[in-house]
Design a protein around this motif. Structure first.
Motif, PDB file in Angstrom:
ATOM      1  N   LYS A  61       0.814  -1.218   0.000  1.00 39.31           N
ATOM      2  CA  LYS A  61       0.000   0.000   0.000  1.00 39.31           C
ATOM      3  C   LYS A  61       0.847   1.267   0.000  1.00 39.31           C
ATOM      4  O   LYS A  61       0.355   2.354  -0.331  1.00 39.31           O
ATOM      5  CB  LYS A  61      -0.937  -0.002   1.211  1.00 39.31           C
ATOM      6  N   ASP A  62       2.139   1.137   0.352  1.00 36.99           N
ATOM      7  CA  ASP A  62       3.056   2.283   0.306  1.00 36.99           C
ATOM      8  C   ASP A  62       3.813   2.337  -1.013  1.00 36.99           C
ATOM      9  O   ASP A  62       4.788   3.065  -1.154  1.00 36.99           O
ATOM     10  CB  ASP A  62       4.060   2.190   1.463  1.00 36.99           C
ATOM     11  N   ASN A  63       3.349   1.507  -1.972  1.00 38.76           N
ATOM     12  CA  ASN A  63       3.951   1.454  -3.310  1.00 38.76           C
ATOM     13  C   ASN A  63       5.389   0.945  -3.290  1.00 38.76           C
ATOM     14  O   ASN A  63       6.209   1.310  -4.140  1.00 38.76           O
ATOM     15  CB  ASN A  63       3.895   2.831  -3.989  1.00 38.76           C
ATOM     16  N   LYS A  64       5.689   0.076  -2.297  1.00 38.70           N
ATOM     17  CA  LYS A  64       7.006  -0.541  -2.223  1.00 38.70           C
ATOM     18  C   LYS A  64       6.895  -2.026  -2.561  1.00 38.70           C
ATOM     19  O   LYS A  64       5.921  -2.686  -2.208  1.00 38.70           O
ATOM     20  CB  LYS A  64       7.602  -0.371  -0.819  1.00 38.70           C
ATOM     21  N   GLU A  65       7.942  -2.534  -3.231  1.00 38.23           N
ATOM     22  CA  GLU A  65       7.935  -3.923  -3.647  1.00 38.23           C
ATOM     23  C   GLU A  65       8.326  -4.859  -2.507  1.00 38.23           C
ATOM     24  O   GLU A  65       9.295  -4.607  -1.799  1.00 38.23           O
ATOM     25  CB  GLU A  65       8.912  -4.134  -4.815  1.00 38.23           C
ATOM     26  N   GLU A  66       7.559  -5.954  -2.347  1.00 36.63           N
ATOM     27  CA  GLU A  66       7.881  -6.967  -1.339  1.00 36.63           C
ATOM     28  C   GLU A  66       7.623  -8.350  -1.922  1.00 36.63           C
ATOM     29  O   GLU A  66       6.796  -8.519  -2.819  1.00 36.63           O
ATOM     30  CB  GLU A  66       6.989  -6.805  -0.097  1.00 36.63           C
ATOM     31  N   TYR A  67       8.337  -9.350  -1.387  1.00 39.79           N
ATOM     32  CA  TYR A  67       8.037 -10.731  -1.740  1.00 39.79           C
ATOM     33  C   TYR A  67       6.792 -11.184  -0.976  1.00 39.79           C
ATOM     34  O   TYR A  67       6.589 -10.793   0.179  1.00 39.79           O
ATOM     35  CB  TYR A  67       9.209 -11.652  -1.382  1.00 39.79           C
ATOM     36  N   VAL A  68       5.984 -12.005  -1.613  1.00 42.43           N
ATOM     37  CA  VAL A  68       4.799 -12.532  -0.935  1.00 42.43           C
ATOM     38  C   VAL A  68       5.199 -13.674   0.016  1.00 42.43           C
ATOM     39  O   VAL A  68       6.316 -14.191  -0.045  1.00 42.43           O
ATOM     40  CB  VAL A  68       3.750 -13.037  -1.948  1.00 42.43           C
ATOM     41  N   TRP A  69       4.261 -14.067   0.848  1.00 39.71           N
ATOM     42  CA  TRP A  69       4.439 -15.172   1.802  1.00 39.71           C
ATOM     43  C   TRP A  69       3.518 -16.312   1.380  1.00 39.71           C
ATOM     44  O   TRP A  69       2.411 -16.078   0.919  1.00 39.71           O
ATOM     45  CB  TRP A  69       4.117 -14.716   3.222  1.00 39.71           C
ATOM     46  N   ALA A  70       3.970 -17.544   1.587  1.00 37.65           N
ATOM     47  CA  ALA A  70       3.282 -18.676   0.967  1.00 37.65           C
ATOM     48  C   ALA A  70       2.918 -19.797   1.935  1.00 37.65           C
ATOM     49  O   ALA A  70       3.571 -19.984   2.968  1.00 37.65           O
ATOM     50  CB  ALA A  70       4.162 -19.255  -0.140  1.00 37.65           C
ATOM     51  N   THR A  71       1.892 -20.558   1.551  1.00 37.53           N
ATOM     52  CA  THR A  71       1.565 -21.821   2.214  1.00 37.53           C
ATOM     53  C   THR A  71       1.240 -22.869   1.149  1.00 37.53           C
ATOM     54  O   THR A  71       0.932 -22.534   0.002  1.00 37.53           O
ATOM     55  CB  THR A  71       0.323 -21.722   3.134  1.00 37.53           C
ATOM     56  N   SER A  72       1.306 -24.117   1.545  1.00 37.18           N
ATOM     57  CA  SER A  72       0.716 -25.197   0.741  1.00 37.18           C
ATOM     58  C   SER A  72       0.188 -26.245   1.697  1.00 37.18           C
ATOM     59  O   SER A  72       0.667 -26.352   2.838  1.00 37.18           O
ATOM     60  CB  SER A  72       1.728 -25.799  -0.245  1.00 37.18           C
ATOM     61  N   TRP A  73      -0.800 -27.016   1.252  1.00 37.17           N
ATOM     62  CA  TRP A  73      -1.442 -27.992   2.141  1.00 37.17           C
ATOM     63  C   TRP A  73      -2.108 -29.079   1.308  1.00 37.17           C
ATOM     64  O   TRP A  73      -2.561 -28.837   0.186  1.00 37.17           O
ATOM     65  CB  TRP A  73      -2.457 -27.319   3.071  1.00 37.17           C
ATOM     66  N   GLY A  74      -2.118 -30.305   1.843  1.00 41.96           N
ATOM     67  CA  GLY A  74      -2.676 -31.394   1.045  1.00 41.96           C
ATOM     68  C   GLY A  74      -3.050 -32.626   1.848  1.00 41.96           C
ATOM     69  O   GLY A  74      -2.465 -32.925   2.895  1.00 41.96           O
ATOM     70  N   VAL A  75      -4.058 -33.331   1.336  1.00 43.41           N
ATOM     71  CA  VAL A  75      -4.394 -34.684   1.782  1.00 43.41           C
ATOM     72  C   VAL A  75      -4.592 -35.541   0.539  1.00 43.41           C
ATOM     73  O   VAL A  75      -4.869 -35.031  -0.546  1.00 43.41           O
ATOM     74  CB  VAL A  75      -5.664 -34.741   2.665  1.00 43.41           C
ATOM     75  N   SER A  76      -4.484 -36.854   0.717  1.00 44.83           N
ATOM     76  CA  SER A  76      -4.508 -37.744  -0.447  1.00 44.83           C
ATOM     77  C   SER A  76      -5.398 -38.955  -0.203  1.00 44.83           C
ATOM     78  O   SER A  76      -6.039 -39.090   0.843  1.00 44.83           O
ATOM     79  CB  SER A  76      -3.077 -38.214  -0.757  1.00 44.83           C
ATOM     80  N   THR A  77      -5.400 -39.860  -1.186  1.00 41.62           N
ATOM     81  CA  THR A  77      -6.148 -41.109  -1.066  1.00 41.62           C
ATOM     82  C   THR A  77      -5.616 -41.982   0.075  1.00 41.62           C
ATOM     83  O   THR A  77      -6.217 -43.012   0.390  1.00 41.62           O
ATOM     84  CB  THR A  77      -6.107 -41.895  -2.392  1.00 41.62           C
ATOM     85  N   ARG A  78      -4.532 -41.579   0.698  1.00 40.22           N
ATOM     86  CA  ARG A  78      -4.056 -42.239   1.914  1.00 40.22           C
ATOM     87  C   ARG A  78      -5.154 -42.231   2.990  1.00 40.22           C
ATOM     88  O   ARG A  78      -5.203 -43.120   3.857  1.00 40.22           O
ATOM     89  CB  ARG A  78      -2.812 -41.516   2.430  1.00 40.22           C
ATOM     90  N   LEU A  79      -6.052 -41.240   2.928  1.00 39.71           N
ATOM     91  CA  LEU A  79      -7.132 -41.175   3.905  1.00 39.71           C
ATOM     92  C   LEU A  79      -8.020 -42.418   3.846  1.00 39.71           C
ATOM     93  O   LEU A  79      -8.619 -42.808   4.862  1.00 39.71           O
ATOM     94  CB  LEU A  79      -7.983 -39.922   3.673  1.00 39.71           C
TER      95      LEU A  79
END
Length: 492
Positions: free
Chosen positions: A262-280
Motif C-alpha cells: 500500500k506504500d507502493n514498495k515492492e515486497e516478496y509474498v508469503w506462501a503456504t501449501s497444504w494437502g491430503v490424499s487417497t491415503r485417507l
C-alpha cells in the motif's frame, strides 16, 4: 460363496496381510499393470468422491478456489529451490522424449532418438514450482492478495515399496497453494487449514487425530514449518493423515513473485501449501475395520443403508411396495439406500457381501416380518441385530446412522487414548515401542538424537503436539535439558 467372502486374514495373525486382503476383497482397489500403481475400483473411488465433496466444500468456505496446473514441470523449475529439489530428486519420474516410432522388425515401438526434448520434464511430485512460476504473472499489487488456489489431481513419487492407498507411486490428492501479503497471514492460513483437516478427520472420517508441528528433519522440503495431523491405526502405528506447510518466502524468492504494498514498495509474498490424499482411505480401513471386513463411517459410506427382502412371489411384491415410501423418504434426506431384491444371490451371500463392504445399516424383511409389521436391523459397527416396528423406520434409521458415526469415533478415540504413554526411560521406551502406541517424550531438539531414536527403534518424531502441556524435563536419550516434549511412534 458367502464363506469365501469372509475369509480374511485375522488382524491378530497378520495385520499387514489383513489390510491387503481387505482392500482387494472389499472391491476397493487392485494392483495395476504398472509397478507401484493401483487401480481404484468404483467402490473405493466412491469413498474418495465423498471425501472430495466434503473437503471441497470446506476449502471453499475458507475462500479457496479450484484451478488446474500442468502435470509436467520443466526440470529447471525444480532447481530453483534447493531444499525442494533435494527433497524430491530421488522420487521424480522424468520425461525425456516426445515420440515413439515403429521398430525395425515392425512388430513393436521404440523411443525415437530424434525426438529428444531440449529440456526434460518432470511428472509432478507436487506442484509448488509450476504454480509459483504461474503466480508471478497473477500477482502484482496488494489488491491481488491473498491468492488461494486448490487443485484436485494426481501426482507421481517413485516408490520402491508400495501398499494400496498408503504408499503408491501415483496417487490422487488435493494441493492448496496460497499467497499472502504478510508472514502473519500466511502462518495463520497454514494453521487454519490444519484445523480444517482435523475437523474433517474427526467429524467425517470418525478418526481422532493429534495436531502438531513437525521437527526440522521431518518438514516438507522447502518449508519453514510443517503442521501435521497424526492418526493411530489399530496396530498402534501412526499414519500422517494431512499436512499444511508455512513456506515463508522461499518459493516467492525462487520465482521472483513480488507485489507492490500500500506504500507502493515492492515486497516478496508469503506462501503456504497444504494437502491430503487417497491415503485417507487407508486411514479409514485401518482405524475402524474388523475381521469381518470394512467398517465405514456413515457420512462417508457410498451406501449407507441396504434393504434385503426375503420372500417369494407375491410376498416380494408386497415387501417392495411397503418399502418404497421409506426408500423415497430416506433419499430425500440425502441418505443413500439400496433395495437388493436380486434373485441370483442367496441372502447369506448378500449379508456377507454388505458386511464385508462396511455398509452401516442392513435391514431385512421376511414373510413373518411382513405379517407383524416389523423389520430386522443390523448395525455394522457392533454387528448387533434388533427387531423393530416398521412404523417410524425413517427416523429410526436417521438416529442409528448418527449413533454409528459417533460410536466408531468414540471407539477409535478410546483406543488411541489408551495407547498414549509418557516415557522418560530410553531402555523402557525401546521395549514398549515395539508393541506400538504414541509416546510423549522429552527431546533435546537435536537432529542427532532424533536420528539415533530412528536407528535404534524405527520410530520417528511425529510432531510437537499442540494438545499436551510442554513440561520441563530431560531428554531420555542424552540426559540433556529438553527443548520440548514430542510425540514419537512407529509409522506407515
Amino acid at each position: 460363496m458367502a464363506k469365501e467372502l469372509k475369509e480374511l486374514t485375522k488382524r491378530a495373525d497378520n495385520y499387514s496381510q489383513w489390510y491387503n486382503d481387505l482392500v482387494v476383497k472389499a472391491d476397493l482397489a487392485e494392483q495395476s499393470a504398472v509397478r507401484g500403481c493401483m487401480v481404484i475400483k468404483p467402490y473405493g473411488y466412491a469413498i474418495w468422491e465423498k471425501m472430495q465433496q466434503q473437503l471441497d466444500k470446506m476449502f471453499k468456505e475458507t475462500g479457496a478456489v479450484n484451478a488446474y496446473f500442468p502435470l509436467l514441470i520443466p526440470k529447471s523449475f525444480l532447481s530453483r529451490e534447493a531444499e525442494h529439489v533435494e527433497g524430491f530428486a530421488k522420487e521424480c519420474a522424468v520425461v525425456t522424449h516426445y515420440r515413439l516410432k515403429t521398430n525395425d522388425s515392425g512388430d513393436g515401438v521404440v523411443v525415437d532418438p530424434a525426438a529428444k526434448l531440449e529440456e526434460e520434464l518432470i511428472v509432478r511430485p507436487t506442484s509448488e514450482t509450476i504454480i509459483w512460476n504461474t503466480y508471478k504473472n497473477w500477482i502484482h499489487s496488494w489488491r491481488d492478495l491473498p491468492l488461494m488456489c486448490n487443485q484436485w489431481c494426481n501426482v507421481m513419487r517413485w516408490e520402491m515399496r508400495t501398499r494400496p492407498f498408503l504408499r503408491t507411486s501415483e496417487f490422487l490428492w488435493q494441493e492448496g497453494h496460497t499467497a499472502h501479503a504478510t508472514r502473519e497471514e500466511a502462518e495463520a492460513e497454514a494453521q487454519k487449514m490444519l484445523k480444517v483437516y482435523a475437523k474433517f478427520a474427526e467429524e467425517w472420517m470418525a478418526v481422532p487425530v493429534m495436531q502438531g508441528v513437525k521437527s526440522e528433519t521431518e518438514r516438507f522440503a522447502g518449508a519453514l514449518d510443517t503442521y501435521t495431523i497424526e492418526a493411530m491405526m489399530q496396530d498402534g502405528k501412526a499414519l500422517q493423515s494431512g499436512t499444511s506447510h508455512f513456506l515463508g518466502q522461499n518459493f516467492a524468492k525462487a520465482f521472483d513473485v513480488k507485489y507492490l504494498n500500500k506504500d507502493n514498495k515492492e515486497e516478496y509474498v508469503w506462501a503456504t501449501s497444504w494437502g491430503v490424499s487417497t491415503r485417507l482411505i487407508g486411514a479409514l480401513i485401518m482405524t475402524h475395520s474388523d475381521d469381518n471386513g470394512l467398517v465405514l463411517p456413515p457420512r462417508l459410506a457410498p451406501l449407507q443403508v441396504v434393504v434385503i427382502p426375503i420372500g417369494k412371489g407375491e410376498q416380494q411384491n408386497q415387501i417392495a411396495e411397503k418399502f418404497q415410501p421409506v426408500i423415497d423418504a430416506l433419499r430425500v434426506k440425502g441418505i443413500s439406500v439400496k433395495y437388493d431384491d436380486a434373485d441370483n444371490k442367496r441372502p447369506g451371500f448378500k449379508f456377507a457381501d454388505y458386511e464385508l463392504k462396511g455398509v452401516p445399516v442392513r435391514i431385512v424383511m421376511g414373510g413373518r416380518d411382513l405379517e407383524n409389521g416389523t423389520v430386522e436391523i443390523m448395525r455394522r459397527d457392533t454387528l448387533e441385530k434388533e427387531t423393530v416396528s416398521f412404523e417410524g423406520l425413517v427416523e429410526r434409521i436417521e438416529t442409528l446412522l448418527e449413533d454409528i458415526q459417533q460410536n466408531i469415533f468414540k471407539k477409535a478415540l478410546d483406543f488411541r487414548n489408551a495407547h498414549i504413554y509418557e516415557c522418560e526411560n530410553y531402555d523402557e521406551f525401546k521395549e514398549k515401542v515395539k508393541d506400538g502406541g504414541f509416546f510423549l517424550c522429552h527431546w533435546d531438539g537435536t537432529a542427532e538424537t532424533e536420528a539415533k531414536i530412528k536407528e535404534d527403534t524405527q520410530a520417528t518424531i511425529r510432531c510437537v503436539p499442540f494438545d499436551f502441556e510442554q513440561t520441563p524435563g530431560v531428554d531420555m536419550v542424552t540426559g540433556k535439558p529438553a527443548k520440548c516434549r514430542v510425540l514419537i511412534a512407529r509409522s506407515y
